[in-house]
Design an enzyme around this catalytic site. Structure first.
Site, short mmCIF file in Angstrom:
data_model
loop_
_atom_site.label_atom_id
_atom_site.label_comp_id
_atom_site.label_asym_id
_atom_site.label_seq_id
_atom_site.Cartn_x
_atom_site.Cartn_y
_atom_site.Cartn_z
N ASP A 70 0.86 -1.19 0.00
CA ASP A 70 0.00 0.00 0.00
C ASP A 70 0.89 1.23 0.00
O ASP A 70 2.10 1.13 0.19
CB ASP A 70 -1.01 -0.02 1.15
CG ASP A 70 -0.38 0.11 2.53
OD1 ASP A 70 0.83 -0.19 2.66
OD2 ASP A 70 -1.08 0.49 3.48
N TYR A 92 3.03 4.66 0.72
CA TYR A 92 3.69 5.24 1.88
C TYR A 92 2.72 6.17 2.60
O TYR A 92 1.91 6.84 1.96
CB TYR A 92 4.93 6.02 1.45
CG TYR A 92 6.02 5.18 0.83
CD1 TYR A 92 6.64 4.16 1.56
CD2 TYR A 92 6.45 5.40 -0.47
CE1 TYR A 92 7.64 3.39 1.00
CE2 TYR A 92 7.46 4.64 -1.04
CZ TYR A 92 8.05 3.63 -0.30
OH TYR A 92 9.05 2.87 -0.87
N PHE A 112 6.68 1.58 -4.32
CA PHE A 112 8.10 1.75 -3.95
C PHE A 112 8.64 3.15 -4.23
O PHE A 112 9.70 3.52 -3.75
CB PHE A 112 9.01 0.70 -4.62
CG PHE A 112 8.79 -0.70 -4.12
CD1 PHE A 112 9.25 -1.08 -2.87
CD2 PHE A 112 8.10 -1.63 -4.88
CE1 PHE A 112 9.05 -2.37 -2.39
CE2 PHE A 112 7.88 -2.92 -4.42
CZ PHE A 112 8.36 -3.29 -3.18
N HIS A 116 11.23 -9.86 -0.02
CA HIS A 116 10.97 -8.42 -0.09
C HIS A 116 12.27 -7.65 0.16
O HIS A 116 13.12 -8.09 0.93
CB HIS A 116 9.92 -8.04 0.97
CG HIS A 116 9.33 -6.70 0.77
ND1 HIS A 116 9.94 -5.54 1.23
CD2 HIS A 116 8.19 -6.29 0.16
CE1 HIS A 116 9.19 -4.50 0.91
NE2 HIS A 116 8.12 -4.92 0.26
#
Length: 221
Positions: free
Chosen positions: A64, A66, A77, A186
């Site tokens: 989701d 920032y 990202f 990740h």
């Protein structure tokens, strides 16, 4: 909520008619009225608007947006150019440097990737300020599942960079034999050393695209 303005709009048109989307839309509108929400409402669909369906050759899936002020530009990202680079993106840049020799950039704005056909898709497209995952379960997951389903139906090579279990679960229904799924942990500081570093996804993606006669991605930001 600004509309999607390219070929994604037609591809997703059936979703906009479904009851869950009506509920989602009303919830999101109410949230923007009553709380600080990110990204700005005009940027919610930037992943789709910056990367038309017909141009998608690579997909990166985040969770989701920032949730701090001024960070989220509507691309997974990525952060706006004047915002400090978040830890996961620092690690993405380290891997890019080790894999392809890319210089470490001085900003975290990834629109250059989106402009080249990299769909930078979060699973959930909005979030309350300072409350990570606060818009989980309100309907965005169904909407972004539909986008993945549409991508799976494209009769051309597409490569997916799937970092972490949530992204890998999201793309579990991708079974098009023309598509390539690359999986790694990740890039967050908690898990990057478990196999994200050294995964060489960026060079592998470009090798796949070149092999299929598609222009590779210039990953240098």
């Amino acid at each position: 909520m600004a509309a999607i303005s390219n070929d994604w709009r037609e591809a997703l048109s059936e979703e906009f008619k479904k009851p869950y989307y009506k509920t989602l839309y009303e919830k999101v509108v109410e949230e923007y009225k009553t709380h600080p929400i990110f990204p700005p409402s005009d940027d919610i669909f930037n992943a789709f608007n910056y990367t038309p369906l017909s141009d998608v050759k690579c997909v990166i899936i985040g969770q989701d947006p920032y949730h701090n002020v001024g960070q989220a530009p509507g691309l997974c990202f990525s952060v706006k150019p004047d915002v400090a680079i978040p830890p996961s993106l620092v690690n993405i840049y380290k891997e890019l440097h080790d894999d392809l020799g890319c210089d470490i950039p001085n900003n975290g704005y990834l629109k250059k990737w989106a402009d080249q056909g990299v769909l930078m898709l979060n699973t959930v497209l909005t979030v309350r300020a300072h409350q990570a995952n606060s818009h989980q379960g309100i309907g965005w997951e169904k909407f972004t599942d539909a986008a993945i389903r549409i991508l799976n139906e494209q009769d051309r090579p597409i490569v997916y960079l799937l970092w972490g279990a949530p992204a890998q679960k999201k793309a579990a229904k991708v079974d098009n034999p023309k598509h390539l799924l690359l999986k790694a942990p990740h890039p967050s500081p908690l898990s990057a050393y478990r196999g994200f570093f050294g995964c060489k996804h960026f060079s592998q993606a470009n090798e796949f695209l070149i092999k299929n006669g598609i222009e590779p991605i210039d990953w240098q930001i």
